[in-house]
Enzyme design. Structure first.
Site, PDB file in Angstrom:
ATOM      1  N   ARG A  48     -32.119 -29.606  39.235  1.00 14.02           N
ATOM      2  CA  ARG A  48     -32.942 -28.488  39.730  1.00 14.02           C
ATOM      3  C   ARG A  48     -33.637 -27.700  38.613  1.00 14.02           C
ATOM      4  O   ARG A  48     -34.792 -27.293  38.784  1.00 14.02           O
ATOM      5  CB  ARG A  48     -32.110 -27.583  40.654  1.00 14.02           C
ATOM      6  CG  ARG A  48     -31.958 -28.221  42.026  1.00 14.02           C
ATOM      7  CD  ARG A  48     -31.006 -27.513  42.956  1.00 14.02           C
ATOM      8  NE  ARG A  48     -30.939 -28.222  44.225  1.00 14.02           N
ATOM      9  CZ  ARG A  48     -29.924 -28.152  45.086  1.00 14.02           C
ATOM     10  NH1 ARG A  48     -28.882 -27.388  44.809  1.00 14.02           N
ATOM     11  NH2 ARG A  48     -29.956 -28.837  46.205  1.00 14.02           N
TER      12      ARG A  48
ATOM     13  N   GLU B 229     -35.749 -31.447  46.261  1.00 15.21           N
ATOM     14  CA  GLU B 229     -34.473 -31.178  45.581  1.00 15.21           C
ATOM     15  C   GLU B 229     -33.805 -29.914  46.130  1.00 15.21           C
ATOM     16  O   GLU B 229     -33.197 -29.130  45.404  1.00 15.21           O
ATOM     17  CB  GLU B 229     -34.653 -31.158  44.058  1.00 15.21           C
ATOM     18  CG  GLU B 229     -34.981 -32.569  43.565  1.00 15.21           C
ATOM     19  CD  GLU B 229     -34.870 -32.761  42.089  1.00 15.21           C
ATOM     20  OE1 GLU B 229     -34.003 -32.153  41.464  1.00 15.21           O
ATOM     21  OE2 GLU B 229     -35.669 -33.550  41.562  1.00 15.21           O
ATOM     22  N   GLY B 230     -33.963 -29.763  47.446  1.00 18.85           N
ATOM     23  CA  GLY B 230     -33.407 -28.617  48.143  1.00 18.85           C
ATOM     24  C   GLY B 230     -34.481 -27.568  48.341  1.00 18.85           C
ATOM     25  O   GLY B 230     -35.035 -27.046  47.362  1.00 18.85           O
TER      26      GLY B 230
ATOM     27  N   PHE C 139     -33.752 -41.752  43.414  1.00 23.35           N
ATOM     28  CA  PHE C 139     -32.584 -41.102  44.029  1.00 23.35           C
ATOM     29  C   PHE C 139     -32.759 -41.147  45.549  1.00 23.35           C
ATOM     30  O   PHE C 139     -33.728 -40.581  46.071  1.00 23.35           O
ATOM     31  CB  PHE C 139     -32.574 -39.653  43.516  1.00 23.35           C
ATOM     32  CG  PHE C 139     -31.452 -38.767  43.944  1.00 23.35           C
ATOM     33  CD1 PHE C 139     -30.194 -38.895  43.377  1.00 23.35           C
ATOM     34  CD2 PHE C 139     -31.666 -37.740  44.855  1.00 23.35           C
ATOM     35  CE1 PHE C 139     -29.157 -38.022  43.721  1.00 23.35           C
ATOM     36  CE2 PHE C 139     -30.641 -36.866  45.207  1.00 23.35           C
ATOM     37  CZ  PHE C 139     -29.385 -37.016  44.638  1.00 23.35           C
TER      38      PHE C 139
ATOM     39  N   GLY D 224     -65.310 -19.556  44.162  1.00 22.43           N
ATOM     40  CA  GLY D 224     -65.858 -20.734  44.857  1.00 22.43           C
ATOM     41  C   GLY D 224     -65.587 -22.016  44.092  1.00 22.43           C
ATOM     42  O   GLY D 224     -65.296 -23.061  44.682  1.00 22.43           O
TER      43      GLY D 224
HETATM   44  N1  CAA Z   1     -20.839 -29.325  42.560  1.00 21.74           N
HETATM   45  C1  CAA Z   1     -19.707 -29.987  42.906  1.00 21.74           C
HETATM   46  N2  CAA Z   1     -19.246 -30.029  44.181  1.00 21.74           N
HETATM   47  C2  CAA Z   1     -19.955 -29.370  45.115  1.00 21.74           C
HETATM   48  C3  CAA Z   1     -21.129 -28.645  44.826  1.00 21.74           C
HETATM   49  C4  CAA Z   1     -21.560 -28.633  43.480  1.00 21.74           C
HETATM   50  N3  CAA Z   1     -22.671 -27.975  43.125  1.00 21.74           N
HETATM   51  N4  CAA Z   1     -21.611 -28.095  45.953  1.00 21.74           N
HETATM   52  C5  CAA Z   1     -20.765 -28.442  46.931  1.00 21.74           C
HETATM   53  N5  CAA Z   1     -19.782 -29.209  46.419  1.00 21.74           N
HETATM   54  C6  CAA Z   1     -18.614 -29.757  47.142  1.00 21.74           C
HETATM   55  C7  CAA Z   1     -17.816 -28.620  47.771  1.00 21.74           C
HETATM   56  O1  CAA Z   1     -16.884 -28.093  46.851  1.00 21.74           O
HETATM   57  C8  CAA Z   1     -17.155 -29.309  48.921  1.00 21.74           C
HETATM   58  O2  CAA Z   1     -16.053 -30.054  48.419  1.00 21.74           O
HETATM   59  P1  CAA Z   1     -14.619 -30.002  49.166  1.00 21.74           P
HETATM   60  O3  CAA Z   1     -14.860 -30.617  50.503  1.00 21.74           O
HETATM   61  O4  CAA Z   1     -13.729 -30.809  48.284  1.00 21.74           O
HETATM   62  O5  CAA Z   1     -14.268 -28.546  49.268  1.00 21.74           O
HETATM   63  C9  CAA Z   1     -18.194 -30.347  49.363  1.00 21.74           C
HETATM   64  O6  CAA Z   1     -19.050 -30.565  48.234  1.00 21.74           O
HETATM   65  C10 CAA Z   1     -19.026 -29.862  50.540  1.00 21.74           C
HETATM   66  O7  CAA Z   1     -19.656 -28.656  50.156  1.00 21.74           O
HETATM   67  P2  CAA Z   1     -20.363 -27.666  51.192  1.00 21.74           P
HETATM   68  O8  CAA Z   1     -19.385 -27.368  52.283  1.00 21.74           O
HETATM   69  O9  CAA Z   1     -20.938 -26.523  50.448  1.00 21.74           O
HETATM   70  O10 CAA Z   1     -21.490 -28.612  51.783  1.00 21.74           O
HETATM   71  P3  CAA Z   1     -22.583 -28.339  52.897  1.00 21.74           P
HETATM   72  O11 CAA Z   1     -22.600 -29.503  53.798  1.00 21.74           O
HETATM   73  O12 CAA Z   1     -22.418 -26.981  53.485  1.00 21.74           O
HETATM   74  O13 CAA Z   1     -23.966 -28.418  52.075  1.00 21.74           O
HETATM   75  C11 CAA Z   1     -25.773 -27.728  50.666  1.00 21.74           C
HETATM   76  C12 CAA Z   1     -24.271 -27.646  51.015  1.00 21.74           C
HETATM   77  C13 CAA Z   1     -25.895 -26.889  49.413  1.00 21.74           C
HETATM   78  C14 CAA Z   1     -26.661 -27.130  51.765  1.00 21.74           C
HETATM   79  C15 CAA Z   1     -26.186 -29.194  50.395  1.00 21.74           C
HETATM   80  O14 CAA Z   1     -26.161 -29.970  51.568  1.00 21.74           O
HETATM   81  C16 CAA Z   1     -27.551 -29.299  49.772  1.00 21.74           C
HETATM   82  O15 CAA Z   1     -27.713 -29.101  48.574  1.00 21.74           O
HETATM   83  N6  CAA Z   1     -28.586 -29.631  50.577  1.00 21.74           N
HETATM   84  C17 CAA Z   1     -29.911 -29.900  50.070  1.00 21.74           C
HETATM   85  C18 CAA Z   1     -30.029 -31.341  49.733  1.00 21.74           C
HETATM   86  C19 CAA Z   1     -31.162 -31.610  48.787  1.00 21.74           C
HETATM   87  O16 CAA Z   1     -31.340 -30.927  47.803  1.00 21.74           O
HETATM   88  N7  CAA Z   1     -31.912 -32.647  49.079  1.00 21.74           N
HETATM   89  C20 CAA Z   1     -32.988 -33.071  48.274  1.00 21.74           C
HETATM   90  C21 CAA Z   1     -32.837 -34.510  47.910  1.00 21.74           C
HETATM   91  S1  CAA Z   1     -33.729 -35.112  46.544  1.00 21.74           S
HETATM   92  C22 CAA Z   1     -35.341 -34.990  46.968  1.00 21.74           C
HETATM   93  O17 CAA Z   1     -35.791 -33.953  47.238  1.00 21.74           O
HETATM   94  C23 CAA Z   1     -36.209 -36.178  46.991  1.00 21.74           C
HETATM   95  C24 CAA Z   1     -36.574 -36.666  45.667  1.00 21.74           C
HETATM   96  O18 CAA Z   1     -36.592 -37.867  45.459  1.00 21.74           O
HETATM   97  C25 CAA Z   1     -37.012 -35.712  44.626  1.00 21.74           C
END
Ligand code: CAA
Length: 407
Positions: free
Chosen positions: A242, A363-364, A121, A340
């Protein structure tokens, strides 16, 4: 033990057997070598575990996120690294499963379900971690291909995977439809696996940078066939994945607790097993309570995700934050109980603590989970309007300061 269904018990026992016979004996070797455990992956594929979450019509076992979590917990009890090496295929494949066209599902999912292909991913970037929407990697449509340029960071499974769900900006002018997901195959010209990270924990899983330099991907690899749905698919994917991180955390915490229980029972100080000293007994009791609470949250989150319940997003974030904080606390306390010995690499317990740390981050981060929980609580508050009469009248009106009377 929670009330598992027959199907969950089946997968639990298959995973438990593999964990004890194949995973635990290999854990130290791959942690030291920092190499992908191919022999373990073969054993998992042979037992049918690689496609448990994939529907039967696409070659999987047709179980759900709940069963996936039960398996991840069992594998992670023996090795947190192998737990995520397995789980990350679900993370990589959820975008296809949730957002792919029928054709894309038929093409890619059977390859993943059989274990013939591993998937990863690609969302995070150096400058876009928690704020995933601010990514810069872009994909420009040129004829019947997207041309991708940019870099991804911290791609778990990066060095082992054959396929990548890559999120990129396809419409820089749009706010709501800025991002799309493209499936990129290893070996596509212009796509390079970059730096392999040297990590504190989960050392058997390669975590890499992904580099795209004029990488041409057929437009048919655009997930769902329509641009602009990438962010939504990424968020839905994380809701599904998650609980799996939380299950990894439960496995790590439960595995560390079991080792600490055995140690505390056998280790004598002041003429008695240290488990009979209240200081240690209470520590073990607190650890056990937290592990059990985390496990129940994971099972509930898995159930809600599988049934597409409206509060699945909140519960997925809750169980992720709770269980991973518990894993850090419990594994640290397990090292403490080992004294220890716990600090030494001769014994597996310190590895549990190292493996647990990343679960609070990837994953956040757990701070992002709390953002998700808080935002969902605000949304849900409209259902509680009937309670307004029980709060101060001036606050009921919105708590806005009335204008000052004219002098
Ligand atoms: N399901 C469906 N749609 C969703 C949603 C959900 N759970 N959450 C948000 N959305 C939609 C919203 O409805 C919105 O849609 P509209 O524009 O149509 O209204 C759009 O997405 C934007 O939503 P937000 O305004 O809430 O978005 P944001 O920019 O404020 O971000 C956040 C929200 C929760 C902080 C998000 O950016 C996030 O989850 N960040 C963390 C990212 C993450 O987890 N990264 C890890 C990557 S994987 C990894 O770790 C590496 C690996 O390989 C394991």
């Amino acid at each position: 033990m929670p009330a598992y269904t027959e199907s969950q018990l089946h997968w639990k026992s298959v995973a438990h057997k593999l964990a004890e016979e194949v995973v635990r004996p290999a854990a130290k070797k791959y942690d030291e070598l920092q190499e992908y455990p191919w022999e373990v992956k073969e054993a998992l594929a042979k037992a049918g575990l690689m496609g448990v979450w994939i529907p039967k019509e696409y070659g999987g076992q047709g179980a759900g996120v709940l069963e996936l979590c039960v398996i991840i917990e069992e594998l992670s009890r023996a090795c947190g690294g192998i737990g995520v090496a397995y789980a990350v295929n679900a993370l990589g494949s959820f975008p296809v499963l949730l957002g792919g066209t029928e054709e894309q599902k038929k093409k890619w999912l059977p390859e993943i379900a059989s274990g013939r292909k591993l998937i990863a991913f690609g969302l995070s970037e150096k400058m876009a971690g928690s704020d995933a929407g601010s990514m810069r990697t872009h994909g420009k449509l040129e004829g019947d291909h997207y041309v991708i340029n940019g870099e991804k960071k911290w791609c778990t499974n990066g060095g082992a995977a054959d396929l990548f769900s890559v999120f990129c900006v396809t419409d820089p002018e749009s706010k709501a439809k800025r991002i799309s997901a493209l499936l990129v195959e290893k070996g596509t010209p212009g796509f390079k696996i970059g730096k392999a990270e040297d990590k504190m924990g989960i050392r058997c899983v390669p975590v890499n940078e992904l580099i795209f330099e004029n990488c041409r991907v057929p437009a048919t690899n655009l997930l769902g066939g329509k641009p602009g749905f990438g962010f939504k698919h990424a968020m839905q994917t994380l809701d599904h994945a998650r609980p799996g991180v939380a299950a990894q955390a439960v496995g790590l915490a439960a595995g560390a607790l079991e080792l600490a229980q055995v140690y505390a029972q056998r280790r004598h100080q002041f003429g008695a097993p240290i488990s009979s000293h209240q200081g240690i007994g209470f520590m073990l009791a607190d650890m056990a309570m937290r592990v059990e609470a985390s496990r129940l949250m994971v099972l509930e989150a898995g159930r809600l995700v599988d049934t597409h319940a409206p509060n699945a997003t909140k519960m997925a974030a809750m169980c992720k934050a709770f269980a991973t904080d518990v894993a850090m606390e419990v594994t640290t306390n397990a090292v403490q109980i080992f004294g220890g010995y716990g600090f030494m690499k001769d014994y597996p317990i310190e590895k549990y603590m190292r493996d647990a740390k990343i679960t609070q981050i990837y994953e956040g981060t757990n701070q992002v989970q709390r953002m998700v929980i808080a935002r969902n609580l605000v949304k849900e508050t409209s259902e509680l309007d009937y309670l307004s009469k029980w709060i101060p009248t001036e606050v009921q009106k919105g708590g806005v300061m009335p204008p000052e009377p004219a002098k």
